[in-house]
Design a protein around this motif. Structure first.
Motif: not given
Lengths: 312, 229
Positions: A27-36, A38, B70-71, B74-75, B78, B164-165, B167, B186-187
């Motif tokens: 969620l934290l990663e998606m909060g920063r960059n959505g699904t695209g 980073d 990478h996502k 990073l996750a 986090y 992520f899609q 999610l 979170y955002y």
């Protein structure tokens, strides 16, 4: 100060749920960059990685250049050495140790073991080399700055132990050269105290420390003419005799028959053989000069040239 | 064009195999040394690698792998560290180490798992260095196993949807109240106390709501990825 993990959702002291922590991360990663992507993170990592890689690459490149240069130098040196391998390159320190012997005239063969090759100007000689000078040719040999000799046409000489001639630390035992046939004109005036120049013939051994002489070897007798100093002769029975300056002598072998002493005019024979020594002083200096251009660092050669008063 | 490319590749192959030493030692200025790289067929074509030198090929290979994973890396960071900036630093440091050790990476295995191992190592190093208490190895292992499970499910995903899609779709299923709390926490990176104040609720309610959101999302991800297999 030690701190406990807390994601601000848990109560103090609560044990974290790994599955929910994993969702937190997503969620934290998606909060920063959505699904695209980073892109900031990608850019930062790739920049750091490129910097790291460049540093490593530069060190590697420098190492590779140095290694390549060293390898090229080794190859070039090997080629040069293979080409001029027989030319001596003495330095000041090993002046007395290096067999700085120069055959300065073409027109003959050197036999080393089973290998035979043509003489070229500037060749060095090794122990047990046999030199054969062709007809109508002469050679000049320089022994480590202290002795030199001209070898007449048709002569055959074996260099038995050049260190007895060139290295002052060697004992005087042993023979410098063996004259098998022909004529030599030697100038041993430059030898230091304790050194000796010896020439073995079929009739016996000639030894000298300071002299200049002409020695002729034929199948049955040998002739010697001493111009300066003195030469000692030891025959096959070990009897010693001395030939002084201005004297010439005919020497028969102990078992030689058919030729009585006194029936041969030694001066006449020697003069006849001297005609085979065709190198003029000018020719020798010319050959030394040619060589000095090739081997600039050769201390022996420099001294020889300087003694001969040759202008470089 | 194809014929030309094939000819170049064949030529490079022979040069690389036969004249490797020659180029190494005698042409230090020679930059485009040909090499063979065995890489996953779906990332980079072999022909492209043939036409690169060592350094370019390694960088390109790493960039492709990093771009893909990478996502999740990073996750994972986090998940281990609540401070986002610290987590990014650890992840970045881990990726530089991953690049340095890229030769050790077994291409038949998952890059994400290998990279997460390095993130774990960097995380423990970092916390020990700062005299902070890291999470227990057991919890880290369980977090990692969740990512490993999602990785496997994602790789088998027939539709090609990423984690992520999936999610994002699950977040779309949250109700209004849940969505607001999730967005703010979170955002917008607000603390639970701040959210409680702005929503006129007590902090315990916000925590409970967040707890529920996380559980729902986890179940949703598991269900959707499992259903897609």
């Amino acid at each position: 100060m030690e701190k406990e993990y807390n994601n601000n959702i848990m109560k103090s002291g609560e044990k974290p749920d790994p599955a929910l922590l994993a969702v937190d991360g997503l969620l934290l990663e998606m909060g920063r960059n959505g699904t695209g992507n980073d892109s900031d993170f990608l850019r930062e990592v790739m920049a750091a990685v490129r910097k790291e890689d460049n540093n490593k690459h530069h060190v590697f490149t420098i190492f590779r250049i140095v290694a390549s240069l060293a390898a090229m130098l080794a190859v070039v040196s090997a080629v040069i050495f293979a080409f001029y391998g027989r030319i001596p390159s003495g330095t000041v320190d090993d002046k007395d140790k290096m067999p700085c012997i120069l055959v300065c005239s073409p027109g003959g063969l050197i036999k080393s073991g089973n290998k035979e090759e043509a003489i070229i100007n500037g060749m060095s000689l090794k122990s047990d080399d046999t030199v054969h000078i062709f007809k109508a040719r002469s050679a000049f040999v320089q022994f480590s700055c202290r002795a030199s000799m001209e070898v007449g046409s048709g002569s055959i000489i074996q260099f038995n132990d050049i260190h007895t001639i060139t290295d002052k630390r060697q004992k005087l035992s042993g023979t410098g050269i063996s004259l098998k046939d022909g004529v030599i004109q030697a100038d041993i005036s430059g030898l230091k105290d304790g050194d000796a120049f010896t020439v073995a013939t079929a009739q016996g051994v000639f030894m000298t420390q300071k002299s200049s002489f002409v020695l002729v070897e034929t199948p049955e007798v040998c002739f010697v003419e001493v111009n300066n100093g003195s030469v000692r002769f030891k025959d096959e029975n070990g009897l010693l005799s001395v030939i002084n300056a201005g004297q010439s002598k005919v020497i028969h072998g102990v078992n030689t028959t058919g030729l009585a002493a006194g029936t041969i005019d030694s001066a006449e024979v020697i003069n006849e053989y001297k005609n085979r020594l065709t190198l003029q002083s000018r020719d020798i200096e010319e050959l030394l000069l040619q060589l000095s251009k090739k081997k600039k660092a050769d201390i022996c050669l420099r001294e020889v040239i300087s003694k001969r008063d040759v202008s470089l | 064009m194809d014929i030309l490319l094939t000819a170049m590749v064949v030529q490079c192959y022979h040069l690389g195999m036969k004249l490797d030493y020659f180029f190494n030692y005698f042409t230090f200025f020679y930059q485009k040394r040909c090499h063979i790289y065995l890489t996953p067929a779906n990332t980079i074509h072999k022909e492209e690698y043939y036409l690169m030198n060592d350094q370019e090929a390694k960088l390109t290979k790493f960039e492709v792998l990093l771009n893909r994973d990478h996502k999740k890396i990073l996750a994972f960071a986090y998940s281990l560290v609540s401070d986002v900036h610290k987590a990014r630093d650890i992840a970045q440091e881990a990726m530089i180490t991953a690049f340095k050790k890229l030769e050790e990476y077994d291409e038949s295995k998952d890059f994400g798992k290998w990279a997460r191992g390095i993130v774990r190592m960097k995380y423990l190093e970092h916390f020990r260095h700062n005299r902070e208490i890291p999470m227990s190895e057991e919890i880290i292992e369980l977090i990692d196993s969740n990512y490993a499970r999602w990785d496997a499910a994602e790789n088998n995903e027939a539709s090609g949807e990423t984690l992520f899609q999936v999610l994002n779709e699950c977040v779309g299923k949250l109700n209004g109240e849940q969505r607001v709390v999730m967005d703010k926490f979170y955002y917008q990176r607000q603390k639970t106390g701040e959210i409680a104040q702005s929503e006129n609720l007590n902090e315990a309610t916000i925590r409970k709501r967040l707890e529920r959101v996380r559980s729902m999302l986890k179940d949703c991800i598991d269900k959707n990825l499992a259903a897609a297999q």
